[in-house]
Write a protein that holds these residues in place. Structure first.
Motif, PDB file in Angstrom:
ATOM      1  N   LEU A 170      41.626  39.308  38.686  1.00 21.45           N
ATOM      2  CA  LEU A 170      41.888  40.624  38.994  1.00 21.45           C
ATOM      3  C   LEU A 170      42.887  39.855  39.456  1.00 21.45           C
ATOM      4  CD1 LEU A 170      38.245  41.289  40.422  1.00 21.45           C
ATOM      5  CD2 LEU A 170      39.551  42.472  38.472  1.00 21.45           C
ATOM      6  N   VAL A 216      46.017  40.855  38.052  1.00 25.76           N
ATOM      7  CA  VAL A 216      46.151  42.467  37.889  1.00 25.76           C
ATOM      8  C   VAL A 216      47.313  42.383  39.396  1.00 25.76           C
ATOM      9  CG1 VAL A 216      45.487  44.322  38.109  1.00 25.76           C
ATOM     10  CG2 VAL A 216      44.722  43.019  36.339  1.00 25.76           C
ATOM     11  N   ASP A 217      47.085  42.413  40.063  1.00 24.27           N
ATOM     12  CA  ASP A 217      47.704  42.297  42.065  1.00 24.27           C
ATOM     13  C   ASP A 217      48.961  41.673  42.172  1.00 24.27           C
ATOM     14  OD1 ASP A 217      44.840  43.635  42.860  1.00 24.27           O
ATOM     15  OD2 ASP A 217      44.639  41.173  43.698  1.00 24.27           O
ATOM     16  N   ARG A 232      50.324  41.649  38.284  1.00 24.89           N
ATOM     17  CA  ARG A 232      50.876  42.306  37.355  1.00 24.89           C
ATOM     18  C   ARG A 232      51.329  41.615  36.870  1.00 24.89           C
ATOM     19  NH1 ARG A 232      53.351  48.374  39.660  1.00 24.89           N
ATOM     20  NH2 ARG A 232      51.163  48.686  39.982  1.00 24.89           N
ATOM     21  N   PHE A 265      49.159  42.050  32.795  1.00 29.43           N
ATOM     22  CA  PHE A 265      48.103  42.317  33.188  1.00 29.43           C
ATOM     23  C   PHE A 265      48.347  43.153  34.184  1.00 29.43           C
ATOM     24  CE2 PHE A 265      44.779  38.855  32.440  1.00 29.43           C
ATOM     25  CZ  PHE A 265      45.520  38.596  32.186  1.00 29.43           C
ATOM     26  N   ASP A 266      47.325  44.787  34.374  1.00 29.20           N
ATOM     27  CA  ASP A 266      48.337  45.711  35.064  1.00 29.20           C
ATOM     28  C   ASP A 266      47.001  46.950  35.537  1.00 29.20           C
ATOM     29  OD1 ASP A 266      50.170  47.568  36.852  1.00 29.20           O
ATOM     30  OD2 ASP A 266      51.447  47.622  35.222  1.00 29.20           O
ATOM     31  N   LYS A 267      47.648  47.937  36.733  1.00 31.10           N
ATOM     32  CA  LYS A 267      46.626  48.869  37.122  1.00 31.10           C
ATOM     33  C   LYS A 267      47.080  50.376  36.046  1.00 31.10           C
ATOM     34  CE  LYS A 267      44.780  48.204  41.418  1.00 31.10           C
ATOM     35  NZ  LYS A 267      44.366  48.268  42.424  1.00 31.10           N
ATOM     36  N   ASP A 268      46.732  50.631  35.884  1.00 33.66           N
ATOM     37  CA  ASP A 268      46.949  52.361  35.306  1.00 33.66           C
ATOM     38  C   ASP A 268      46.481  53.053  36.850  1.00 33.66           C
ATOM     39  OD1 ASP A 268      44.454  53.209  35.974  1.00 33.66           O
ATOM     40  OD2 ASP A 268      44.004  53.392  33.318  1.00 33.66           O
ATOM     41  N   ARG A 282      41.587  48.381  36.044  1.00 32.34           N
ATOM     42  CA  ARG A 282      42.621  47.889  36.447  1.00 32.34           C
ATOM     43  C   ARG A 282      42.590  47.535  34.390  1.00 32.34           C
ATOM     44  NH1 ARG A 282      40.150  46.947  40.284  1.00 32.34           N
ATOM     45  NH2 ARG A 282      40.945  45.921  42.770  1.00 32.34           N
TER      46      ARG A 282
END
Ligand code: ZN
Length: 175
Positions: free
Chosen positions: A13, A16-17, A19, A51-54, A59
């Motif tokens: 996580l 992801v935050d 990126r 690692f990213d969020k669409d 996530r």
């Protein structure tokens, strides 16, 4: 080949935050389970992960895994080079229900805790990417045609193929 070590335990996580893009190599000898399928454990797997969020807020971890490994040809029993090129696209979810609601292009990655073992994840993807039975291409195999095929071999050894119903029965008897 210069081998920059690839991180093993990460907080997905947090990644992801931030990126994060990760790129590096994991030595095959560091991956215990995949070695069972290989003739030797020299070499490394190249891993690129993002690692990213669409746009829907999912996530995800997306990436590619590339490796050249040595397996045993199931016809001539000599070494055959197998290329592994796997794409992965994992949606991070926190429950089985959320996993069911993921868009189809994601494989669910159930996150129970803040630590994700990337080596294990790569290893699982690699095993999925290996052929069930590796064989040389036509013309490269040292198997001598006409010497006998697998069926003859089996009969000569006096082995009969396992009857799936027998196996089922055995399983039932155990219960
Ligand atoms: Zn062969």
């Amino acid at each position: 080949m210069s081998v920059a070590s690839f991180p093993k335990m990460v907080d997905p996580l947090k990644m992801v935050d931030q990126r994060v893009d990760l790129q590096g190599w994991i030595l095959l000898k560091q991956l215990d389970r995949v070695q069972d399928y290989l003739l030797d454990n020299s070499g490394a797997v190249e891993v690129k992960l993002r690692f990213d969020k669409d746009e829907m807020g999912v996530r995800f971890i997306a990436g590619v895994i590339n490796a050249k490994v040595s397996m045993q040809c199931q016809r001539c029993l000599q070494a055959v080079e197998v290329k592994v090129n796997s794409d992965l696209s994992l949606g991070i979810v926190f429950s089985e229900d959320a996993a069911k609601n993921l868009p189809g292009y994601y494989d669910p990655l159930l996150s129970h805790e803040s630590a994700l073992d990337l080596w294990k994840m790569v290893e699982e993807e690699m095993i999925l990417g290996l052929p069930i039975a590796a064989v040389h291409q036509e013309g490269e195999c040292e198997f001598i045609a006409g010497f006998g095929d697998c069926t003859d071999e089996t009969e000569r050894l006096g082995e009969k193929p396992a009857n799936p119903f027998q196996i089922l029965q055995q399983l039932k008897d155990k219960n």
